[in-house]
Design a protein around this motif. Structure first.
Motif, PDB file in Angstrom:
ATOM      1  N   LYS A  33       0.842  -1.185   0.000  1.00 52.30           N
ATOM      2  CA  LYS A  33       0.000   0.000   0.000  1.00 52.30           C
ATOM      3  C   LYS A  33       0.886   1.245   0.000  1.00 52.30           C
ATOM      4  O   LYS A  33       1.923   1.277   0.666  1.00 52.30           O
ATOM      5  CB  LYS A  33      -0.880  -0.026   1.253  1.00 52.30           C
ATOM      6  N   LEU A  34       0.495   2.266  -0.760  1.00 47.46           N
ATOM      7  CA  LEU A  34       1.218   3.544  -0.728  1.00 47.46           C
ATOM      8  C   LEU A  34       0.253   4.646  -0.321  1.00 47.46           C
ATOM      9  O   LEU A  34      -0.750   4.896  -1.000  1.00 47.46           O
ATOM     10  CB  LEU A  34       1.833   3.890  -2.094  1.00 47.46           C
ATOM     11  N   SER A  35       0.552   5.297   0.797  1.00 49.54           N
ATOM     12  CA  SER A  35      -0.216   6.453   1.232  1.00 49.54           C
ATOM     13  C   SER A  35       0.590   7.705   0.891  1.00 49.54           C
ATOM     14  O   SER A  35       1.699   7.889   1.391  1.00 49.54           O
ATOM     15  CB  SER A  35      -0.469   6.409   2.743  1.00 49.54           C
ATOM     16  N   VAL A  36       0.040   8.535   0.008  1.00 44.94           N
ATOM     17  CA  VAL A  36       0.686   9.797  -0.340  1.00 44.94           C
ATOM     18  C   VAL A  36       0.060  10.856   0.565  1.00 44.94           C
ATOM     19  O   VAL A  36      -1.145  11.108   0.490  1.00 44.94           O
ATOM     20  CB  VAL A  36       0.481  10.150  -1.823  1.00 44.94           C
ATOM     21  N   VAL A  37       0.879  11.430   1.435  1.00 44.13           N
ATOM     22  CA  VAL A  37       0.358  12.255   2.525  1.00 44.13           C
ATOM     23  C   VAL A  37       0.791  13.717   2.397  1.00 44.13           C
ATOM     24  O   VAL A  37       1.983  14.008   2.236  1.00 44.13           O
ATOM     25  CB  VAL A  37       0.833  11.690   3.891  1.00 44.13           C
ATOM     26  N   HIS A  38      -0.172  14.611   2.459  1.00 42.00           N
ATOM     27  CA  HIS A  38       0.111  16.042   2.556  1.00 42.00           C
ATOM     28  C   HIS A  38      -0.541  16.568   3.826  1.00 42.00           C
ATOM     29  O   HIS A  38      -1.719  16.323   4.069  1.00 42.00           O
ATOM     30  CB  HIS A  38      -0.446  16.793   1.339  1.00 42.00           C
ATOM     31  N   ALA A  39       0.242  17.282   4.617  1.00 40.23           N
ATOM     32  CA  ALA A  39      -0.302  17.895   5.836  1.00 40.23           C
ATOM     33  C   ALA A  39      -0.434  19.393   5.600  1.00 40.23           C
ATOM     34  O   ALA A  39       0.521  20.061   5.217  1.00 40.23           O
ATOM     35  CB  ALA A  39       0.616  17.629   7.024  1.00 40.23           C
ATOM     36  N   VAL A  40      -1.634  19.884   5.820  1.00 42.00           N
ATOM     37  CA  VAL A  40      -1.917  21.308   5.650  1.00 42.00           C
ATOM     38  C   VAL A  40      -1.885  21.960   7.022  1.00 42.00           C
ATOM     39  O   VAL A  40      -2.651  21.585   7.905  1.00 42.00           O
ATOM     40  CB  VAL A  40      -3.299  21.518   4.994  1.00 42.00           C
ATOM     41  N   SER A  41      -0.970  22.901   7.189  1.00 35.93           N
ATOM     42  CA  SER A  41      -0.918  23.610   8.474  1.00 35.93           C
ATOM     43  C   SER A  41      -1.626  24.951   8.323  1.00 35.93           C
ATOM     44  O   SER A  41      -1.708  25.514   7.234  1.00 35.93           O
ATOM     45  CB  SER A  41       0.526  23.794   8.929  1.00 35.93           C
ATOM     46  N   ALA A  42      -2.144  25.457   9.413  1.00 28.69           N
ATOM     47  CA  ALA A  42      -2.896  26.715   9.390  1.00 28.69           C
ATOM     48  C   ALA A  42      -1.994  27.855   8.931  1.00 28.69           C
ATOM     49  O   ALA A  42      -0.792  27.865   9.206  1.00 28.69           O
ATOM     50  CB  ALA A  42      -3.448  27.003  10.775  1.00 28.69           C
ATOM     51  N   ALA A  43      -2.570  28.810   8.207  1.00 31.73           N
ATOM     52  CA  ALA A  43      -1.819  29.993   7.783  1.00 31.73           C
ATOM     53  C   ALA A  43      -1.365  30.758   9.027  1.00 31.73           C
ATOM     54  O   ALA A  43      -2.043  30.740  10.054  1.00 31.73           O
ATOM     55  CB  ALA A  43      -2.692  30.877   6.906  1.00 31.73           C
ATOM     56  N   PRO A  44      -0.194  31.390   8.950  1.00 34.40           N
ATOM     57  CA  PRO A  44       0.341  32.058  10.133  1.00 34.40           C
ATOM     58  C   PRO A  44      -0.548  33.189  10.633  1.00 34.40           C
ATOM     59  O   PRO A  44      -1.028  34.001   9.855  1.00 34.40           O
ATOM     60  CB  PRO A  44       1.695  32.598   9.661  1.00 34.40           C
ATOM     61  N   ARG A  45      -0.766  33.203  11.939  1.00 35.60           N
ATOM     62  CA  ARG A  45      -1.524  34.284  12.586  1.00 35.60           C
ATOM     63  C   ARG A  45      -0.573  35.205  13.331  1.00 35.60           C
ATOM     64  O   ARG A  45      -0.912  36.280  13.760  1.00 35.60           O
ATOM     65  CB  ARG A  45      -2.533  33.691  13.573  1.00 35.60           C
ATOM     66  N   GLN A  46       0.648  34.692  13.536  1.00 34.91           N
ATOM     67  CA  GLN A  46       1.661  35.450  14.270  1.00 34.91           C
ATOM     68  C   GLN A  46       2.994  35.286  13.574  1.00 34.91           C
ATOM     69  O   GLN A  46       3.310  34.206  13.090  1.00 34.91           O
ATOM     70  CB  GLN A  46       1.814  34.895  15.687  1.00 34.91           C
ATOM     71  N   VAL A  47       3.750  36.346  13.519  1.00 32.93           N
ATOM     72  CA  VAL A  47       5.132  36.250  13.050  1.00 32.93           C
ATOM     73  C   VAL A  47       6.007  36.909  14.111  1.00 32.93           C
ATOM     74  O   VAL A  47       5.849  38.088  14.412  1.00 32.93           O
ATOM     75  CB  VAL A  47       5.305  36.937  11.677  1.00 32.93           C
ATOM     76  N   GLY A  48       6.903  36.126  14.707  1.00 35.41           N
ATOM     77  CA  GLY A  48       7.757  36.651  15.772  1.00 35.41           C
ATOM     78  C   GLY A  48       6.964  37.212  16.939  1.00 35.41           C
ATOM     79  O   GLY A  48       7.346  38.224  17.528  1.00 35.41           O
ATOM     80  N   GLY A  49       5.829  36.565  17.251  1.00 35.08           N
ATOM     81  CA  GLY A  49       5.030  36.999  18.394  1.00 35.08           C
ATOM     82  C   GLY A  49       4.102  38.164  18.091  1.00 35.08           C
ATOM     83  O   GLY A  49       3.331  38.586  18.943  1.00 35.08           O
ATOM     84  N   VAL A  50       4.175  38.687  16.851  1.00 34.05           N
ATOM     85  CA  VAL A  50       3.326  39.820  16.475  1.00 34.05           C
ATOM     86  C   VAL A  50       2.157  39.314  15.637  1.00 34.05           C
ATOM     87  O   VAL A  50       2.356  38.532  14.697  1.00 34.05           O
ATOM     88  CB  VAL A  50       4.139  40.864  15.661  1.00 34.05           C
ATOM     89  N   ALA A  51       0.941  39.723  15.998  1.00 38.21           N
ATOM     90  CA  ALA A  51      -0.247  39.282  15.264  1.00 38.21           C
ATOM     91  C   ALA A  51      -0.217  39.842  13.834  1.00 38.21           C
ATOM     92  O   ALA A  51       0.125  41.004  13.619  1.00 38.21           O
ATOM     93  CB  ALA A  51      -1.512  39.755  15.977  1.00 38.21           C
ATOM     94  N   VAL A  52      -0.538  38.979  12.871  1.00 37.29           N
ATOM     95  CA  VAL A  52      -0.609  39.423  11.478  1.00 37.29           C
ATOM     96  C   VAL A  52      -1.928  38.957  10.868  1.00 37.29           C
ATOM     97  O   VAL A  52      -2.469  37.927  11.261  1.00 37.29           O
ATOM     98  CB  VAL A  52       0.563  38.877  10.621  1.00 37.29           C
TER      99      VAL A  52
END
Ligand code: ATP
Ligand code: MG
Ligand code: MG
Length: 142
Positions: A33-52
């Protein structure tokens, strides 16, 4: 003989080479069996601790990129007797390692690098973390 291979796919050239390598490892007629896996992470809400608040165009671009990734995964998995395309949500390294454990994957195949722009290190953060956090053998494709 591998029974269940996981190919981690992010649409990058190393990931494409890893996917081809994984397909090549499946012997003809074998029940691997071959599972082709993509994980989608949430778009950044913070960059260096600063809300964006990313602009809408960024979300649109992300959506289109993920759609292209899924198309390629479905194409590759669909051509195999026991292929599946899997989209997961969360931190990519964590999701890949958790999936491998839960579904008794016996080989993870992934690129050394991915879509990231920084090229100083041999490994990207996802390949680095997967190798560190899984007990499953990992094949890193350059
Ligand atoms: P970084 O992400 O740390 O900036 P990078 O993008 O160059 O660096 P990685 O993200 O570690 O490198 O990519 C290495 C490999 O990990 C890719 O070739 C791919 O196989 C896998 N990978 C990376 N991101 C994902 C993801 N979101 N889903 C599935 N697999 C992924
Ligand atoms: Mg990356
Ligand atoms: Mg990254």
């Amino acid at each position: 003989l591998y029974r269940h291979i996981l190919a981690a796919y992010d649409g990058s050239e190393p990931a494409e080479r890893a996917l081809r390598q994984a397909i090549g490892l499946i012997g003809e007629g074998a029940g691997t069996k071959l599972s082709v896996v993509h994980a989608v992470s949430a778009a950044p809400r913070q960059v260096g601790g600063v809300a964006v608040a990313p602009p809408d165009a960024y979300f649109k671009w992300l959506e289109e990129r993920n759609a292209a990734i899924e198309r390629r995964m479905n194409e590759a998995a669909g051509a195999l007797a026991f292929g599946e395309a899997v989209v997961l949500h969360g931190d990519p390294a964590h999701e890949i390692a958790a999936y491998a454990r839960e579904y008794r994957v016996d080989l993870i195949v992934m690129g050394s690098r991915g879509l990231g722009k920084i090229r100083e290190m041999m490994f990207g953060s996802v390949s680095h973390h997967v190798v560190c956090h899984t007990s499953v053998p990992v094949l890193i494709v350059k």
